[in-house]
Design an enzyme around this catalytic site. Structure first.
Site, PDB file in Angstrom:
ATOM      1  N   SER A 184       0.666  -1.258  -0.037  1.00 12.54           N
ATOM      2  CA  SER A 184      -0.028   0.066   0.122  1.00 12.54           C
ATOM      3  C   SER A 184       0.899   1.331   0.133  1.00 12.54           C
ATOM      4  O   SER A 184       0.395   2.237  -0.533  1.00 12.54           O
ATOM      5  CB  SER A 184      -1.182   0.001   1.262  1.00 12.54           C
ATOM      6  OG  SER A 184      -0.373   0.242   2.178  1.00 12.54           O
TER       7      SER A 184
ATOM      8  N   ARG B  36      23.043 -13.524   1.916  1.00  7.59           N
ATOM      9  CA  ARG B  36      22.544 -12.002   1.935  1.00  7.59           C
ATOM     10  C   ARG B  36      23.337 -10.939   0.929  1.00  7.59           C
ATOM     11  O   ARG B  36      22.585 -10.344   0.028  1.00  7.59           O
ATOM     12  CB  ARG B  36      22.538 -11.074   3.311  1.00  7.59           C
ATOM     13  CG  ARG B  36      21.660  -9.712   3.502  1.00  7.59           C
ATOM     14  CD  ARG B  36      21.723  -9.262   4.832  1.00  7.59           C
ATOM     15  NE  ARG B  36      21.405 -10.069   5.714  1.00  7.59           N
ATOM     16  CZ  ARG B  36      20.110 -10.203   5.984  1.00  7.59           C
ATOM     17  NH1 ARG B  36      19.165  -9.685   5.508  1.00  7.59           N
ATOM     18  NH2 ARG B  36      19.835 -11.332   7.198  1.00  7.59           N
TER      19      ARG B  36
ATOM     20  N   MET C 174      10.815  -6.920   3.982  1.00  3.64           N
ATOM     21  CA  MET C 174      11.064  -7.475   5.291  1.00  3.64           C
ATOM     22  C   MET C 174      12.351  -8.260   5.548  1.00  3.64           C
ATOM     23  O   MET C 174      12.546  -9.143   6.277  1.00  3.64           O
ATOM     24  CB  MET C 174      10.021  -8.556   5.567  1.00  3.64           C
ATOM     25  CG  MET C 174       8.467  -7.953   5.613  1.00  3.64           C
ATOM     26  SD  MET C 174       8.356  -6.610   6.718  1.00  3.64           S
ATOM     27  CE  MET C 174       8.104  -7.730   8.388  1.00  3.64           C
TER      28      MET C 174
ATOM     29  N   ASN D  28      13.331   4.192   4.128  1.00  3.51           N
ATOM     30  CA  ASN D  28      12.620   3.022   4.802  1.00  3.51           C
ATOM     31  C   ASN D  28      11.259   4.047   5.480  1.00  3.51           C
ATOM     32  O   ASN D  28      11.611   5.156   6.009  1.00  3.51           O
ATOM     33  CB  ASN D  28      13.161   2.524   5.675  1.00  3.51           C
ATOM     34  CG  ASN D  28      12.261   1.394   6.284  1.00  3.51           C
ATOM     35  OD1 ASN D  28      11.568   0.615   5.678  1.00  3.51           O
ATOM     36  ND2 ASN D  28      12.621   1.173   7.709  1.00  3.51           N
TER      37      ASN D  28
ATOM     38  N   HIS E 184       8.522   3.259   8.594  1.00  2.00           N
ATOM     39  CA  HIS E 184       8.441   2.453  10.100  1.00  2.00           C
ATOM     40  C   HIS E 184       7.138   2.946  10.594  1.00  2.00           C
ATOM     41  O   HIS E 184       7.201   4.161  10.880  1.00  2.00           O
ATOM     42  CB  HIS E 184       9.728   2.470  10.706  1.00  2.00           C
ATOM     43  CG  HIS E 184       9.608   1.559  11.902  1.00  2.00           C
ATOM     44  ND1 HIS E 184       9.622   0.253  11.863  1.00  2.00           N
ATOM     45  CD2 HIS E 184       9.454   1.950  13.289  1.00  2.00           C
ATOM     46  CE1 HIS E 184       9.399  -0.596  12.930  1.00  2.00           C
ATOM     47  NE2 HIS E 184       9.309   0.558  13.771  1.00  2.00           N
TER      48      HIS E 184
ATOM     49  N   ASP F  10      20.696   3.042   7.232  1.00  2.00           N
ATOM     50  CA  ASP F  10      21.997   2.722   7.553  1.00  2.00           C
ATOM     51  C   ASP F  10      22.072   1.371   8.084  1.00  2.00           C
ATOM     52  O   ASP F  10      20.970   0.540   7.971  1.00  2.00           O
ATOM     53  CB  ASP F  10      22.600   3.748   8.411  1.00  2.00           C
ATOM     54  CG  ASP F  10      22.058   3.660   9.909  1.00  2.00           C
ATOM     55  OD1 ASP F  10      21.237   2.716  10.373  1.00  2.00           O
ATOM     56  OD2 ASP F  10      22.548   4.398  10.732  1.00  2.00           O
TER      57      ASP F  10
ATOM     58  N   ASP G 199      16.185   0.211  11.429  1.00  2.00           N
ATOM     59  CA  ASP G 199      15.191   1.487  11.615  1.00  2.00           C
ATOM     60  C   ASP G 199      15.866   2.313  12.590  1.00  2.00           C
ATOM     61  O   ASP G 199      15.379   3.032  13.609  1.00  2.00           O
ATOM     62  CB  ASP G 199      13.934   0.831  12.571  1.00  2.00           C
ATOM     63  CG  ASP G 199      13.197  -0.283  11.799  1.00  2.00           C
ATOM     64  OD1 ASP G 199      13.229  -0.245  10.699  1.00  2.00           O
ATOM     65  OD2 ASP G 199      12.788  -1.152  12.626  1.00  2.00           O
TER      66      ASP G 199
HETATM   67  C1  GRF Z   1       3.909  -0.638   6.796  1.00  2.00           C
HETATM   68  O1  GRF Z   1       3.260  -0.582   7.993  1.00  2.00           O
HETATM   69  C2  GRF Z   1       5.420  -0.296   6.809  1.00  2.00           C
HETATM   70  O2  GRF Z   1       5.370   0.937   7.851  1.00  2.00           O
HETATM   71  C3  GRF Z   1       6.080  -1.235   7.396  1.00  2.00           C
HETATM   72  O3  GRF Z   1       5.332  -2.236   6.678  1.00  2.00           O
HETATM   73  C4  GRF Z   1       4.242  -2.089   6.280  1.00  2.00           C
HETATM   74  C5  GRF Z   1       3.935  -2.165   4.871  1.00  2.00           C
HETATM   75  O4  GRF Z   1       2.775  -1.989   4.414  1.00  2.00           O
HETATM   76  N1  GRF Z   1       7.446  -1.172   7.177  1.00  2.00           N
HETATM   77  P1  GRF Z   1       2.500  -2.023   3.074  1.00  2.00           P
HETATM   78  O5  GRF Z   1       2.880  -3.241   2.405  1.00  2.00           O
HETATM   79  O6  GRF Z   1       3.081  -0.814   2.271  1.00  2.00           O
HETATM   80  O7  GRF Z   1       1.001  -1.804   3.057  1.00  2.00           O
END
Ligand code: GRF
Length: 196
Positions: free
Chosen positions: A7, A58, A83, A100, A102, A134, A138
């Protein structure tokens, strides 16, 4: 880069389409083939790639990402529900060009389940943070934050939904800031210097 729903990715695509953000989403990469966001990006005519991380280090995986981004001429990488931790190789190849988002007001509640962490801690205010990436999870310099009040009857679901609304506003705005010619990074502090 995504791993799931996408999203925030869609919010960024919308902002680019509407020219709220003066950029194009050139490529969406997922490490999960079935990520709903990957299909959404494809349906919107954006180049997509699935790059599997399974069974590889990785570093190996991330070097494929670097090659794909460089080939596409990507200037800024946005993690949007991606993730996995990034390798040093990827971070250095796009130094201060990886963002990123968060779902908490960092440095509070880094890591997984940030909304649940905020609720269980008893925080009265939470929100979201867009930051440069970095080596620490987070942790990088903050571009912007938006706050959300935690209500007495909130559940993880209701709080997450209200934070997500703010994420969709915060991410495009943060991208605009970073891309603006006046963007400055000084230590951990970021700002936008307006032209005279
Ligand atoms: C969001 O809450 C974002 O802050 C976190 O993972 C979630 C991803 O949601 N890192 P989406 O896939 O963007 O809907």
């Amino acid at each position: 880069m995504i791993s799931g729903r996408g999203s925030n990715m869609e919010a960024l695509i919308d902002a680019c389409d509407n020219q709220v953000v003066r950029a194009d989403v050139g490529l969406v990469i997922s490490n999960i083939e079935s990520a709903p966001g990957l299909a959404k990006a494809h349906d919107r005519g954006i180049d997509t790639l699935f790059i599997n991380h399974r069974g590889r280090s990785r570093e190996e995986h991330d070097l494929d990402l670097v090659a794909a981004f460089q080939q596409q001429g990507v200037g800024l990488i946005c993690l949007a529900g991606y993730m996995r931790l990034l390798s040093t190789e990827l971070i250095n190849a796009f130094k201060d060009r990886i963002l990123n988002i968060h779902p908490s007001l960092l440095p509070a509640f880094p890591g997984l389940d940030a909304q649940r962490q905020a609720l269980e801690y008893g925080a009265k205010v939470s929100g979201c943070t867009v930051h440069l990436v970095d080596e620490e999870l987070d942790h990088g310099p903050i571009i912007l934050q938006r706050t959300v009040e935690v209500l007495e009857d909130d559940t993880v679901e209701t709080l997450s939904a209200r934070i997500l609304e703010q994420e969709h506003i915060a991410y495009p705005e943060a991208v605009s800031r970073v891309l603006s010619p006046g963007f400055k990074l000084e230590g951990r502090r970021t700002r936008v210097v307006l032209p005279e």
